[in-house]
Design a protein around this motif. Sequence first.
Motif, PDB file in Angstrom:
ATOM      1  N   LEU A   1      -6.880  10.638  -9.560  1.00  0.00           N
ATOM      2  CA  LEU A   1      -5.721  10.252  -8.759  1.00  0.00           C
ATOM      3  C   LEU A   1      -5.878  10.671  -7.295  1.00  0.00           C
ATOM      4  N   THR A   2      -6.459  11.858  -7.072  1.00  0.00           N
ATOM      5  CA  THR A   2      -6.667  12.322  -5.697  1.00  0.00           C
ATOM      6  C   THR A   2      -7.653  11.417  -4.960  1.00  0.00           C
ATOM      7  N   ALA A   3      -8.722  11.008  -5.659  1.00  0.00           N
ATOM      8  CA  ALA A   3      -9.693  10.093  -5.047  1.00  0.00           C
ATOM      9  C   ALA A   3      -9.036   8.751  -4.708  1.00  0.00           C
ATOM     10  N   GLU A   4      -8.193   8.245  -5.627  1.00  0.00           N
ATOM     11  CA  GLU A   4      -7.472   6.992  -5.367  1.00  0.00           C
ATOM     12  C   GLU A   4      -6.527   7.149  -4.182  1.00  0.00           C
ATOM     13  N   HIS A   5      -5.866   8.308  -4.090  1.00  0.00           N
ATOM     14  CA  HIS A   5      -4.933   8.571  -2.984  1.00  0.00           C
ATOM     15  C   HIS A   5      -5.660   8.527  -1.645  1.00  0.00           C
ATOM     16  N   GLU A   6      -6.824   9.169  -1.578  1.00  0.00           N
ATOM     17  CA  GLU A   6      -7.599   9.186  -0.324  1.00  0.00           C
ATOM     18  C   GLU A   6      -8.045   7.775   0.050  1.00  0.00           C
ATOM     19  N   GLU A   7      -8.452   6.966  -0.964  1.00  0.00           N
ATOM     20  CA  GLU A   7      -8.887   5.593  -0.703  1.00  0.00           C
ATOM     21  C   GLU A   7      -7.721   4.744  -0.202  1.00  0.00           C
ATOM     22  N   LEU A   8      -6.531   4.917  -0.817  1.00  0.00           N
ATOM     23  CA  LEU A   8      -5.347   4.166  -0.383  1.00  0.00           C
ATOM     24  C   LEU A   8      -4.954   4.541   1.041  1.00  0.00           C
ATOM     25  N   GLU A   9      -5.027   5.841   1.370  1.00  0.00           N
ATOM     26  CA  GLU A   9      -4.679   6.268   2.725  1.00  0.00           C
ATOM     27  C   GLU A   9      -5.631   5.671   3.761  1.00  0.00           C
TER      28      GLU A   9
ATOM     29  N   LEU B   1       0.829  -1.205   0.000  1.00  0.00           N
ATOM     30  CA  LEU B   1       0.000   0.000   0.000  1.00  0.00           C
ATOM     31  C   LEU B   1       0.868   1.261   0.000  1.00  0.00           C
ATOM     32  N   GLU B   2       1.964   1.234   0.765  1.00  0.00           N
ATOM     33  CA  GLU B   2       2.860   2.387   0.794  1.00  0.00           C
ATOM     34  C   GLU B   2       3.491   2.630  -0.576  1.00  0.00           C
ATOM     35  N   SER B   3       3.824   1.537  -1.278  1.00  0.00           N
ATOM     36  CA  SER B   3       4.379   1.671  -2.629  1.00  0.00           C
ATOM     37  C   SER B   3       3.345   2.251  -3.585  1.00  0.00           C
TER      38      SER B   3
ATOM     39  N   LEU C   1      -4.758   1.998   4.111  1.00  0.00           N
ATOM     40  CA  LEU C   1      -3.498   1.834   4.844  1.00  0.00           C
ATOM     41  C   LEU C   1      -3.694   2.087   6.334  1.00  0.00           C
ATOM     42  N   GLU C   2      -4.468   3.107   6.673  1.00  0.00           N
ATOM     43  CA  GLU C   2      -4.715   3.401   8.085  1.00  0.00           C
ATOM     44  C   GLU C   2      -5.427   2.233   8.777  1.00  0.00           C
ATOM     45  N   ALA C   3      -6.413   1.651   8.077  1.00  0.00           N
ATOM     46  CA  ALA C   3      -7.143   0.514   8.646  1.00  0.00           C
ATOM     47  C   ALA C   3      -6.204  -0.692   8.837  1.00  0.00           C
ATOM     48  N   LYS C   4      -5.322  -0.921   7.855  1.00  0.00           N
ATOM     49  CA  LYS C   4      -4.367  -2.035   7.953  1.00  0.00           C
ATOM     50  C   LYS C   4      -3.409  -1.835   9.131  1.00  0.00           C
ATOM     51  N   MET C   5      -2.952  -0.579   9.298  1.00  0.00           N
ATOM     52  CA  MET C   5      -2.034  -0.287  10.390  1.00  0.00           C
ATOM     53  C   MET C   5      -2.702  -0.535  11.750  1.00  0.00           C
ATOM     54  N   GLU C   6      -3.954  -0.111  11.866  1.00  0.00           N
ATOM     55  CA  GLU C   6      -4.678  -0.327  13.119  1.00  0.00           C
ATOM     56  C   GLU C   6      -4.860  -1.826  13.392  1.00  0.00           C
ATOM     57  N   ARG C   7      -5.186  -2.583  12.322  1.00  0.00           N
ATOM     58  CA  ARG C   7      -5.368  -4.031  12.472  1.00  0.00           C
ATOM     59  C   ARG C   7      -4.058  -4.702  12.849  1.00  0.00           C
ATOM     60  N   TRP C   8      -2.946  -4.266  12.252  1.00  0.00           N
ATOM     61  CA  TRP C   8      -1.629  -4.840  12.547  1.00  0.00           C
ATOM     62  C   TRP C   8      -1.267  -4.626  14.019  1.00  0.00           C
ATOM     63  N   LEU C   9      -1.504  -3.380  14.504  1.00  0.00           N
ATOM     64  CA  LEU C   9      -1.184  -3.085  15.899  1.00  0.00           C
ATOM     65  C   LEU C   9      -2.044  -3.912  16.856  1.00  0.00           C
TER      66      LEU C   9
ATOM     67  N   LEU D   1       0.892   4.234  -2.784  1.00  0.00           N
ATOM     68  CA  LEU D   1       0.745   5.655  -2.455  1.00  0.00           C
ATOM     69  C   LEU D   1       1.871   6.474  -3.089  1.00  0.00           C
ATOM     70  N   ALA D   2       3.100   5.965  -3.012  1.00  0.00           N
ATOM     71  CA  ALA D   2       4.233   6.684  -3.602  1.00  0.00           C
ATOM     72  C   ALA D   2       4.066   6.800  -5.118  1.00  0.00           C
ATOM     73  N   GLU D   3       3.601   5.716  -5.759  1.00  0.00           N
ATOM     74  CA  GLU D   3       3.375   5.739  -7.203  1.00  0.00           C
ATOM     75  C   GLU D   3       2.270   6.732  -7.562  1.00  0.00           C
ATOM     76  N   ASN D   4       1.203   6.757  -6.757  1.00  0.00           N
ATOM     77  CA  ASN D   4       0.103   7.694  -6.995  1.00  0.00           C
ATOM     78  C   ASN D   4       0.587   9.139  -6.921  1.00  0.00           C
ATOM     79  N   GLU D   5       1.418   9.447  -5.916  1.00  0.00           N
ATOM     80  CA  GLU D   5       1.939  10.806  -5.770  1.00  0.00           C
ATOM     81  C   GLU D   5       2.827  11.198  -6.944  1.00  0.00           C
ATOM     82  N   ALA D   6       3.616  10.228  -7.448  1.00  0.00           N
ATOM     83  CA  ALA D   6       4.450  10.506  -8.623  1.00  0.00           C
ATOM     84  C   ALA D   6       3.585  10.794  -9.846  1.00  0.00           C
TER      85      ALA D   6
END
Length: 589
Positions: free
Chosen positions: A561-569, A537-539, A572-580, A541-546
């Motif tokens: 692209l902005t809509a995709e960026h918001e969806e990816l973020e 997901l981080e990769s 990613l936030e949900a995945k991070m919370e689940r991982w923790l 996001l970086a590709e989307n920003e480029a």
Amino acid sequence: MLLSAENIQKGYGDRVILHDVSFYLERGDKVGVVGVNGTGKSTLLRILAGAEEPDGGTVSLDPGVRLEYVPQNPALNMEDTVLELVLRGLGSDARALAEYEAKTILTRLGLPQFDRPVGRLSGGERRRAALAAALVRESDVLILDEPTNHLDGDMILWLEDWLKRFTGALVLVTHDRYFLERVVNHIAEVDGGALYTYPGHYETFLARKAAREESAKASERKRQSILRREYQWVMQGPKARGTKSKERLERYEALREQTGPASAKKLELSSISSRLGRKTIELSHVSKARGGHRVISGFDFSLLRDDRVGIVGPNGAGKSTLLGLLAGTLAPDDGAVSVGETVKVGYFSQENPPMDPNQRIIDYVRDIGERIETADGVITAGQLLEQFLFPPSVQWSPIGKVSGGEKRRLFLLSVLAAAPNVLLLDEPTNDLDIETLTVLEDYLETFQGAVVAVSHDRYFLDKTARRLLAVEGDGTVTPWNGSYQSYLDQRAQSRRQSERPEKPKKEPQPPAPKVKKRLSYKEQRELDGIEDEIHALESQLAENEAQQSAQSSDYVALQQLTAEHEELETTLEAKMERWLYLLSFSEGN
């Protein structure tokens, strides 16, 4: 697509305001419109809202889309009460549901007297009543022209939160840079008849605008280089000229006909002030009542020679009254105001002084002086006007032909050009564009004198004021040595504490025994693979920003692209919370 405007043309007389402008609005878009006063921001909003017809192009609102528009000077029924104004047009069922919300919003906007006639409200109160009416009605598109004008700090923070929660589409003009940074997700800049749209907040806009301007300059440098080579080729000699390639000659002519990007004039002004002696303005045990209510009581104050003071507080508390006492336009009921012999006050009031609409702009400045002393030397009235973004083509126009924002800028110019050594500014950020405010802030840094400003603009005060005077409305004026933002935070905390209901005391309970949860086989498998998913997901996001950087001039692609960026973020936030969460129950914890 909720609203679309395509190939919009608009002009007044021989002055083109908007040229071939297109604009598209999707649900969830929150667009801040910026630009120098007089470039067409309010005109664009009126056209989008259907309040004004363009000279060319089309504006389309999808069927069923509900739109609410609040102009700078709304036309209201003066016979309505405040509550009737807000609820007007709603059916009986909708009215019953909306009445509680209407009263809540009106109270937040400083209008708790619901049965007060609109005709008895001040101009600022009418604008707040019109804003309340727009917020109460359910809408898909909300268009607001300078909504933060005439709101105090608490109201601005409340409106900021309300608009962040708003699920429809928003288009607004505002000078409040903190507001733009925190509320909008797109910036649209009106400049030279064109519209440039940037995804992201205000800080992102500044970076991308700088990149666009640098790219335009690089393209112009390349064009000039090619033009020089082609010119040398053309001028090799009359004998060879007749046999030269026709296509190459045509290319040279085409290059010569092109014009490069216009160099944006920067509003700037060298310090203009007169000598200030040791004594400035002193208030000794001053009191002042207004409408039978004492707003300043027993106040002592000494203005230092190089002071930078911000006056803050709720609407109606008495801030402008205090400034009027310092300016000498109001006399105290008790106490004394003492002014030094060398003090020369420049008073930038909330309302412009009467201006003859038929007087030419340059004559308005010449009335102050044909030649004006600055720290860098003497300049003429015409040169001063150019520094304030009034080019020679505009200087000879009647004052009645320019926008309200340009009149405001002209008034500010007249105050500064009179060489005051004490500047008193009453809501200077109202109706001034961001570029003018930025240069005013820079000017105040080098101004040789004292400055006192009434303002609710957090950015302006945080940048210019060294200390604050908080007018509380009960006669008290409290010194505050922190930033304006810290003052607002302290007020918000105090309000929350006062509104918090007391909780009944509970008997202490013995702590429940901790039960160690172990991961199931399925959860352990999920934990083993979740880090790879986060990296992926981080990769992305970086590709989307480029891709956003590469597609900076393609508005449609940037929206996707902005809509995709918001969806990816969000993912990613949900995945991070689940991982923790999973990690906290894994073996070894």
